[in-house]
Design an enzyme around this catalytic site. Structure first.
Site, PDB file in Angstrom:
ATOM      1  N   CYS A  69      -2.468   6.235  -7.760  1.00  0.00           N
ATOM      2  CA  CYS A  69      -2.741   5.154  -6.498  1.00  0.00           C
ATOM      3  C   CYS A  69      -2.476   3.571  -7.139  1.00  0.00           C
ATOM      4  O   CYS A  69      -4.141   4.034  -8.299  1.00  0.00           O
ATOM      5  CB  CYS A  69      -3.911   5.564  -6.056  1.00  0.00           C
ATOM      6  SG  CYS A  69      -4.416   3.867  -4.537  1.00  0.00           S
TER       7      CYS A  69
ATOM      8  N   GLU B 298       4.015   2.829  -2.374  1.00  0.00           N
ATOM      9  CA  GLU B 298       3.726   3.457  -3.529  1.00  0.00           C
ATOM     10  C   GLU B 298       5.686   2.925  -3.472  1.00  0.00           C
ATOM     11  O   GLU B 298       6.128   2.582  -2.533  1.00  0.00           O
ATOM     12  CB  GLU B 298       4.164   5.250  -3.702  1.00  0.00           C
ATOM     13  CG  GLU B 298       2.864   5.632  -2.979  1.00  0.00           C
ATOM     14  CD  GLU B 298       2.638   6.096  -4.728  1.00  0.00           C
ATOM     15  OE1 GLU B 298       3.240   5.638  -5.655  1.00  0.00           O
ATOM     16  OE2 GLU B 298       1.258   6.036  -4.476  1.00  0.00           O
TER      17      GLU B 298
END
Length: 219
Positions: free
Chosen positions: A2, A105
């Site tokens: 993350c 992402e």
């Protein structure tokens, strides 16, 4: 992992989602491109007896005892957070929640990396499990926990932030709950079927240039 997320839900919506008493706070800044090495919103107990607060922590974990040349990770893996010397004290005593509306992402496509936005399909906030420690300057720094990717998140990256389900928020924040096995029994990740994603503009690649709501629009 993350390494970038968005937070745009207003405080009343976050408070309703959390379902726990919080000290009053001011308006939260709307951020569509939250990057490491910045101050981020977190929910935590500043000490074992202090009430629950929503305040700011530095996204970068370096305990004061580690020294100025120690690493400053932004993530800690669920596989090692409870046993690593660097993290285990915070896992036992200084857990926190980082609210988010979604995270980014990057998926390799045709020689470049295409960013995707991952979020709850129902529009509810996400609560990332985190740990924090006091830094050398006396202020809190945190790392967000990650786990192997599940559900559609596996299509984009091998790992994802550990987002907790609603019943796990209170025990995760309980400073008196310190036993590793007990924590594992009462804390559970969010159902992966609630997560969806779509490709977004590569403008998200540069936090200094892109911060508007257009960053989460489908590309």
């Amino acid at each position: 992992m993350c390494g970038r997320f968005a937070l745009y839900s207003p405080y009343p919506k976050l408070s309703e989602s959390l379902r726990l008493p919080l000290d009053e706070t001011g308006e939260l800044a709307t951020r569509y491109n939250v990057a490491p090495g910045t101050w981020i919103t977190a929910v935590r107990h500043p000490n074992d007896e202090a009430p629950l607060v929503m305040d700011e922590v530095w996204w970068g974990y370096r305990p004061h005892w580690a020294g100025g040349k120690a690493p400053q990770p932004i993530n800690a893996t669920v596989e090692k957070v409870a046993t690593s010397r660097y993290f285990k004290g915070a896992f036992a005593h200084h857990r926190c929640l980082v609210p988010a509306d979604g995270w980014y992402e990057w998926l390799p496509v045709d020689g470049h990396k295409q960013p995707h936005y991952l979020t709850r399909a129902d529009g509810e906030p996400l609560w990332f499990a985190g740990i924090w420690a006091e830094r050398a300057d006396g202020k809190p720094g945190c790392a967000i926990l990650t786990e192997p990717a599940r559900g559609v998140a596996k299509e984009i990256h091998s790992r994802m932030p550990l987002a907790l389900d609603a019943d796990s928020l209170e025990p995760w924040l309980d400073p008196h709950l310190t036993d590793r096995e007990t924590i594992r029994q009462v804390v559970h990740h969010l159902d992966a079927e609630l997560i969806t994603h779509w490709p977004v503009s590569r403008a998200v690649n540069k936090p200094a240039e892109g911060q508007g709501s257009e960053l989460i629009n489908p590309a």
